[in-house]
Write a protein that holds these residues in place. Structure first.
Motif, PDB file in Angstrom:
ATOM      1  N   ALA A  48       1.029  -1.050  -0.067  1.00 23.65           N
ATOM      2  CA  ALA A  48      -0.299   0.448  -0.146  1.00 23.65           C
ATOM      3  C   ALA A  48       1.547   0.692   0.065  1.00 23.65           C
ATOM      4  CB  ALA A  48      -0.921  -0.367   1.448  1.00 23.65           C
ATOM      5  N   ASN A  49       2.113   0.820   0.609  1.00 22.62           N
ATOM      6  CA  ASN A  49       2.842   2.970   1.031  1.00 22.62           C
ATOM      7  C   ASN A  49       3.161   2.615  -0.333  1.00 22.62           C
ATOM      8  OD1 ASN A  49       2.909   3.289   3.422  1.00 22.62           O
ATOM      9  ND2 ASN A  49       4.165   1.735   4.190  1.00 22.62           N
ATOM     10  N   ILE A  50       4.147   1.509  -1.274  1.00 20.22           N
ATOM     11  CA  ILE A  50       4.044   1.465  -2.941  1.00 20.22           C
ATOM     12  C   ILE A  50       3.621   2.137  -3.800  1.00 20.22           C
ATOM     13  CG2 ILE A  50       4.956   0.217  -4.462  1.00 20.22           C
ATOM     14  CD1 ILE A  50       6.035  -1.416  -2.210  1.00 20.22           C
ATOM     15  N   MET A  51       2.046   1.420  -3.661  1.00 23.02           N
ATOM     16  CA  MET A  51       1.251   2.294  -4.223  1.00 23.02           C
ATOM     17  C   MET A  51       0.548   3.933  -4.050  1.00 23.02           C
ATOM     18  SD  MET A  51      -0.171  -0.366  -6.584  1.00 23.02           S
ATOM     19  CE  MET A  51      -1.473   1.072  -7.251  1.00 23.02           C
ATOM     20  N   ALA A  52       1.224   3.822  -3.284  1.00 28.94           N
ATOM     21  CA  ALA A  52       0.544   5.337  -2.390  1.00 28.94           C
ATOM     22  C   ALA A  52       1.634   6.521  -3.576  1.00 28.94           C
ATOM     23  CB  ALA A  52       0.125   5.502  -1.181  1.00 28.94           C
ATOM     24  N   ARG A  53       2.817   6.085  -3.124  1.00 29.47           N
ATOM     25  CA  ARG A  53       4.372   6.823  -3.176  1.00 29.47           C
ATOM     26  C   ARG A  53       4.384   6.666  -5.024  1.00 29.47           C
ATOM     27  NH1 ARG A  53      10.100   4.893  -3.085  1.00 29.47           N
ATOM     28  NH2 ARG A  53      11.118   5.175  -4.787  1.00 29.47           N
ATOM     29  N   PHE A  54       3.918   4.978  -5.115  1.00 31.77           N
ATOM     30  CA  PHE A  54       4.080   5.296  -7.179  1.00 31.77           C
ATOM     31  C   PHE A  54       3.100   6.488  -7.953  1.00 31.77           C
ATOM     32  CE2 PHE A  54       4.650   3.333 -11.490  1.00 31.77           C
ATOM     33  CZ  PHE A  54       3.503   3.247 -11.886  1.00 31.77           C
ATOM     34  N   LEU A  55       1.990   6.108  -7.173  1.00 28.69           N
ATOM     35  CA  LEU A  55       0.588   7.341  -7.811  1.00 28.69           C
ATOM     36  C   LEU A  55       0.734   9.169  -6.986  1.00 28.69           C
ATOM     37  CD1 LEU A  55      -2.428   5.224  -6.164  1.00 28.69           C
ATOM     38  CD2 LEU A  55      -1.415   4.987  -8.611  1.00 28.69           C
ATOM     39  N   ALA A  56       2.107   8.760  -6.770  1.00 29.25           N
ATOM     40  CA  ALA A  56       2.125  10.141  -6.540  1.00 29.25           C
ATOM     41  C   ALA A  56       2.905  10.882  -6.899  1.00 29.25           C
ATOM     42  CB  ALA A  56       2.249  10.603  -4.871  1.00 29.25           C
ATOM     43  N   ASP A  57       3.931  10.118  -7.744  1.00 26.98           N
ATOM     44  CA  ASP A  57       4.877   9.821  -8.574  1.00 26.98           C
ATOM     45  C   ASP A  57       4.814   9.896 -10.003  1.00 26.98           C
ATOM     46  OD1 ASP A  57       7.684   8.132  -6.428  1.00 26.98           O
ATOM     47  OD2 ASP A  57       7.207   9.996  -6.510  1.00 26.98           O
ATOM     48  N   GLN A 100      -2.017 -12.830   3.034  1.00 26.32           N
ATOM     49  CA  GLN A 100      -1.737 -11.075   2.378  1.00 26.32           C
ATOM     50  C   GLN A 100      -1.870 -11.373   0.878  1.00 26.32           C
ATOM     51  OE1 GLN A 100       1.704  -8.861   4.697  1.00 26.32           O
ATOM     52  NE2 GLN A 100       2.257 -10.627   5.075  1.00 26.32           N
ATOM     53  N   PHE A 101      -2.044 -12.397   0.163  1.00 26.03           N
ATOM     54  CA  PHE A 101      -2.095 -12.312  -1.356  1.00 26.03           C
ATOM     55  C   PHE A 101      -3.080 -11.682  -1.380  1.00 26.03           C
ATOM     56  CE2 PHE A 101       2.242 -13.129  -2.591  1.00 26.03           C
ATOM     57  CZ  PHE A 101       2.345 -15.171  -1.914  1.00 26.03           C
ATOM     58  N   GLU A 106      -7.286  -6.797  -2.648  1.00 28.59           N
ATOM     59  CA  GLU A 106      -7.882  -5.908  -1.909  1.00 28.59           C
ATOM     60  C   GLU A 106      -7.266  -4.521  -2.100  1.00 28.59           C
ATOM     61  OE1 GLU A 106      -9.819  -8.782   1.264  1.00 28.59           O
ATOM     62  OE2 GLU A 106      -9.638  -7.079   1.648  1.00 28.59           O
ATOM     63  N   ALA A 107      -5.914  -4.643  -0.990  1.00 28.20           N
ATOM     64  CA  ALA A 107      -5.577  -2.701  -1.729  1.00 28.20           C
ATOM     65  C   ALA A 107      -5.236  -2.524  -2.837  1.00 28.20           C
ATOM     66  CB  ALA A 107      -4.310  -3.484  -1.064  1.00 28.20           C
ATOM     67  N   SER A 275     -11.806   7.802  -2.278  1.00 30.27           N
ATOM     68  CA  SER A 275     -12.175   7.488  -0.084  1.00 30.27           C
ATOM     69  C   SER A 275     -13.136   6.558   0.374  1.00 30.27           C
ATOM     70  CB  SER A 275     -12.654   9.619  -0.143  1.00 30.27           C
ATOM     71  OG  SER A 275     -11.989  10.180  -0.055  1.00 30.27           O
ATOM     72  N   ALA A 276     -14.167   6.496  -0.439  1.00 29.74           N
ATOM     73  CA  ALA A 276     -15.255   5.440  -0.163  1.00 29.74           C
ATOM     74  C   ALA A 276     -14.470   3.860  -0.206  1.00 29.74           C
ATOM     75  CB  ALA A 276     -16.402   5.551  -1.163  1.00 29.74           C
ATOM     76  N   LYS A 277     -14.032   3.878  -0.899  1.00 20.68           N
ATOM     77  CA  LYS A 277     -12.841   3.004  -1.294  1.00 20.68           C
ATOM     78  C   LYS A 277     -12.403   2.508   0.129  1.00 20.68           C
ATOM     79  CE  LYS A 277     -14.470   1.275  -5.925  1.00 20.68           C
ATOM     80  NZ  LYS A 277     -13.804   0.892  -6.919  1.00 20.68           N
ATOM     81  N   LEU A 278     -11.048   3.507   0.149  1.00 20.27           N
ATOM     82  CA  LEU A 278      -9.881   3.651   0.343  1.00 20.27           C
ATOM     83  C   LEU A 278      -9.962   3.631   1.450  1.00 20.27           C
ATOM     84  CD1 LEU A 278      -6.924   2.422  -0.221  1.00 20.27           C
ATOM     85  CD2 LEU A 278      -6.088   5.205  -0.630  1.00 20.27           C
ATOM     86  N   LEU A 279     -10.837   4.816   2.205  1.00 20.56           N
ATOM     87  CA  LEU A 279     -10.745   5.370   3.851  1.00 20.56           C
ATOM     88  C   LEU A 279     -11.102   3.378   4.722  1.00 20.56           C
ATOM     89  CD1 LEU A 279     -11.977   8.390   3.966  1.00 20.56           C
ATOM     90  CD2 LEU A 279     -10.166   7.292   4.780  1.00 20.56           C
TER      91      LEU A 279
END
Length: 939
Positions: A48-57, A100-101, A106-107, A275-279
């Motif tokens: 999830a951290n990688i996804m957040a950073r990737f999307l921001a980049d 976790q797969f 889901e993430a 937000s309705a999905k991620l939160l």
């Protein structure tokens, strides 16, 4: 997937993320973590951290129009029908990763990004199909992966982006990698094979030869048709014999570009974060830190962060550098804040940084930070001097004066070292963590190359950086003595010139990164990843807190004991002189030997190589056992002298002037079994079976308003012997709470437990504990003061009554001889080097170690598991107790007076359940806890 028609998609750009590669990167980046219901989620958070950073980049850079994350659906694909052994050697995924797969899928969906997978096909096939679709539409396609198998797709509007090195991979980079253009990569791979995926290839042909052959003959089919032209006989024979394997290998490595999929190209159009999905996803998995980090961006479409923008700007401000050639290094001395920020930005972008500190002392609690080093790429590193001064403390010269103020450097460094999306790599990082703790910096997440090496090869060799560099990299490092000198000419590191300091310190970070690259992948392959993740890495921050807490010492009591010991030693010296018939230096082995063997003519004397008589403890104990008074007095005097010099005198000097406490340091990788050792001061060797040793523990005291609590595992090694060797009689006795030594005496000597002579029980106790350490008849005889034949008879009867123990011992010896190591119940490998040595004495010694290691090692692992869980358990119970010491099977806590009962309940519960759920031990673990104002009273 059928090609979609329609108008040419001007400006369309599809990003395909290799999600399977990201999963393992995320898993290895973070320590074990569970959410409230116990589900492991470290890989999920990392992803999830990688996804957040990737999307921001993406928002900060060349933003795509379409995006998907692609996963492998399972292990079996159509390739297994072609070649059943395909990927047959791949080890299973770690147990805590398997659940976790699904959460990682889901993430992906929670970030509003399509997650694609299809049974019977690999993620690479889906990527190939979507890349072909993009090319047919006239759209660009970027594959976010460093997987070499995907390089066959590069070209014609398709490129790759290496997510670790943050560099683009085009046709030129493919040629650099394989020696052929992308369209010929499949033929090269077919010839060279791939042992990781069990692709057979052609024996004797590596990548260089394969590229040479394909460049000469054009393609695989032409090569196989013209093998008669090849001049090298062995190469020609291999190609002719294994031609069919080469053709099969080509089918295995060639990616399918026509996977039948329901998802269309337009379904991949990029969408804003919802937000309705991620939160709800973040809340369900307890990812509050990520939720707080995202903040207002949850409602914004792919919004970048100010920090990322600043990082990108800092990277852009520095000209691109060519990667270092193999065997070369490029080390930089960083003396201005702008340059430091550029290094930090590059580390943030890389997602990994090797880090090391240089200080004024090995005592982390009193060390001043002199500088630190960083490396994010093999061969490249930087040293940041902070407190270097001219030699001899004279005025600073121009070179040394140009340094970043300490506060400014640490302010810039702190966000990097605490960033949860950047992996910090260190060697014996516990020391650096403790140093930076004094500056309010908590390093996380992290990897430690010393602990990785220890998990892989504990007991096989040392785990210091110099030895590991030589062993794994073939590199001789710059030694500390080379830059600081030795003896009376040694200078502090803060007096070393910046050029020399950089050569030494930057290399530390560089070599640490290289070791991490070499060793970390082996954890998974060699099945010790769980040992590292659950027993090694998570213990470091626990020990940092313990070492920082220290334990209060009563200086006046130590001084009183020193005076008492000195007076008693003087009295003993007078008695010794009287017994010897003259005065001599009692502390001189040479003079003592002359008196014992030249003058008194005592038997059994042996000269050493120096010509002097041997007067070690074994010699004196043997003489004392024969009834000679002088050797026993010498032993008593030596014990007091050691207690005085090692403890009552030395501890006074080791009290930290700031805290009034002593802060022992725990060595995590110094034993073969996982046991911790204590140094500076060594609190594990204080004798507790003598009155004098127990007196020293009186000097360790509780702070006002608290008591010390000692919690000790009762007979844990015997309990583990019963479990591991599956000894029914012992297991039953422990289950029923029977006195195990009395029971053993009854079994071995045939006498009832009731009314048993304490001396008989003591003999049984010596056998019980001696068996664990492979005691011989000679050793037992010496310990009990009985004839060797009688001791041998005891041991023989013991094995007759408990044959399973002999079977266990023989099995461990055989296993050690065969594979060079034995294991604990938690999977730790305890290596026994020398088990097959030519020397019979050496072999026998290592056989005894092999017998003991699974037992002692399992006890050490249980202790580690208890220590790792303890801080959270106390915190969750709302208790303020602090864990201060670990000594053998004992933990020592400082507990507020009002919380004694509640703390005892938590401590006992955690320690007794420490093996679960990994191992359900078949005998109960029992913990005895006591309290007192001093350590002696609590034990």
């Amino acid at each position: 997937m059928p090609t979609e028609t329609g108008a040419a998609a001007g400006g369309e750009h599809l990003y395909l993320v290799d999600g399977s590669g990201y999963i393992f990167r995320a898993y290895h980046a973070l320590p074990p973590l569970t959410r409230a219901d116990g589900t492991p989620v470290n890989a999920v958070l990392g992803f999830a951290n990688i996804m957040a950073r990737f999307l921001a980049d993406l928002d900060n850079g060349d933003r795509p129009t379409h995006l998907a994350v692609v996963f492998d659906a399972g292990r079996r694909t159509f390739r297994n029908d072609i070649y059943p052994q395909y990927k047959a050697h791949r080890p299973p995924a770690p147990e805590d990763l398997i659940p976790q797969f699904a959460l990682i899928r889901e993430a992906t969906a929670a970030f509003n990004v399509p997650a694609l997978e299809l049974e019977g096909y690999e993620a690479d096939d889906i990527i190939a199909t979507l890349a072909a679709t993009a090319k047919a539409r006239g759209a660009r396609c970027t594959i976010v992966s460093s997987d070499k198998d995907l390089m066959q797709l590069v070209g014609g509007g398709v490129d790759m982006m290496d997510p670790v090195k943050i560099r683009s991979i085009g046709p030129d980079q493919v040629i650099e990698k394989f020696g052929v253009p992308p369209e010929k990569v499949v033929d090269v791979q077919a010839l060279m094979g791939d042992p990781t995926d069990n692709v057979p290839g052609v024996p004797g042909i590596g990548q260089k030869t394969a590229a040479e052959l394909i460049n000469t003959y054009g393609d695989l089919d032409t090569l196989l048709a013209r093998t008669g032209e090849i001049k090298q006989p062995k190469r020609r024979e291999n190609l002719e014999t294994h031609a069919d394997l080469a053709r099969i290998s080509r089918e295995l490595v060639r990616l399918k570009a026509d996977v039948p999929m329901d998802t269309g190209f337009d379904d991949l159009r990029i969408r804003a974060i919802d937000s309705a999905k991620l939160l709800p996803f973040l809340e369900e998995n307890d990812f509050r830190s990520l939720r707080n980090k995202l903040g207002s961006r949850l409602a914004a479409p792919l919004a970048g962060t100010a920090a990322r923008a600043a990082d990108a700007a800092a990277v852009a401000a520095k000209p691109a550098e060519a990667p270092a050639a193999p065997g070369t290094t490029a080390y930089e001395t960083v003396t201005d804040l702008a340059a430091l920020k550029r290094w930090i930005a590059r580390a943030r972008a890389a997602g990994i940084v090797a880090f090391d500190t240089e200080t004024t002392s090995l005592d982390a609690m009193q060390a001043e930070l002199v500088g630190f080093s960083l490396s994010i790429e093999a061969g490249k590193a930087a040293y940041v001097p902070l407190r270097h001064r001219a030699r001899g403390g004279l005025a600073l010269d121009g070179e040394v004066a140009a340094q970043i103020p300490v506060a400014d450097a640490l302010d810039a460094l702190k966000p990097l070292l605490e960033a949860d999306d950047v992996l910090k790599v260190g060697q014996n990082l516990k020391y650096d963590m403790l140093v930076l703790r004094q500056h309010g910096i908590a390093i996380a997440p992290f990897d430690d190359t010393m602990l990785i090496s220890y998990a892989l090869e504990g007991g096989a060799h040392g785990h210091g950086m110099d030895e590991l560099a030589s062993l794994h990299l073939g590199h001789q490092t710059v030694k500390y003595d080379e830059v600081t000198g030795t003896g009376k000419d040694r200078i502090g590191f803060d007096e070393v010139g910046l050029a020399e300091a950089t050569r030494y310190a930057a290399e530390d970070a560089d070599i640490t990164l290289r070791l991490h690259q070499a060793l970390k992948p082996r954890l998974f392959r060699e099945r010790v990843l769980t040992v590292y993740e659950t027993l090694e890495r998570p213990l470091s921050p626990v020990l940092v807190d313990m070492e920082a807490a220290g334990i209060l010492v009563d200086r006046a009591e130590l001084a009183r004991l020193s005076a008492d010991f000195a007076a008693r030693m003087a009295e003993m010296e007078a008695e010794i002189h009287q017994l010897a018939g003259r005065s001599f230096n009692v502390g001189s082995p040479k003079q003592l030997g002359e008196i014992l063997f030249d003058e008194m003519k005592l038997p059994g004397g042996k000269r050493m190589k120096t010509g002097a008589w041997g007067t070690g403890a074994d010699v004196l104990e043997e003489l004392a056992g024969q009834g000679h008074a002088l050797p026993q007095k010498i032993l008593d005097w030596r014990q007091l002298a050691k207690l005085k010099s090692t403890y009552t005198d030395a501890l006074q000097a080791q009290i930290n002037p700031k805290t009034g406490r002593v802060h022992t340091s725990y060595a995590m990788a110094s034993t073969s079994t996982g046991r911790l050792s204590s140094t500076d001061p060594n609190l594990q060797n204080i004798p507790i079976r003598t009155e004098e040793g127990r007196k020293i523990r009186r000097a360790f005291v509780a702070a006002p308003g608290t008591v010390l609590m000692s919690a000790d595992y009762s007979q844990i090694e015997l309990r583990l012997l019963a479990h591991i060797a599956d000894i029914g009689a012992l297991k039953d006795a422990f289950a029923r709470g029977i006195d195990i030594h009395a029971m053993t005496a009854s079994e071995v000597f045939g006498i009832p437990v009731e009314g048993m002579d304490p001396m008989i029980r003591r003999r049984a106790k010596a056998i019980n504990f001696g068996i664990i350490y492979g005691i011989s008849a000679f050793g037992l005889a010496n310990q009990l003061g009985i004839p060797q034949g009688e001791a041998g008879a005891y041991i023989k009867r013991y094995f007759e009554r408990f044959p399973g123990i002999r079977a266990y011992m023989d099995a461990m010896k055989e296993l050690a001889h065969r594979q060079g190591f034995v294991g604990t119940i938690f999977g730790r490998k305890c290596h026994v080097p020398g088990i097959n040595d030519k020397s019979a004495a050496r072999r026998a010694f290592m056989e005894r170690a092999a017998i003991n290691a699974p037992i002692q090692g399992s006890a050490a692992d249980i202790m580690r598991r208890a220590m790792i869980r303890m801080p959270d358990a106390l915190r969750e119970a709302g208790l303020a107790a602090k864990m201060l010491l670990q000594v053998h099977d004992e933990l020592v806590f400082e507990v507020p007076d009002a919380e004694v009962a509640a703390t005892k309940a938590v401590v006992v519960r955690v320690m007794q359940g420490a093996a679960l759920p990994a191992v359900d031990i078949s005998v109960p673990l029992v913990v005895e806890a006591g309290t007192g104002h001093s350590w002696a009273e609590a034990h």
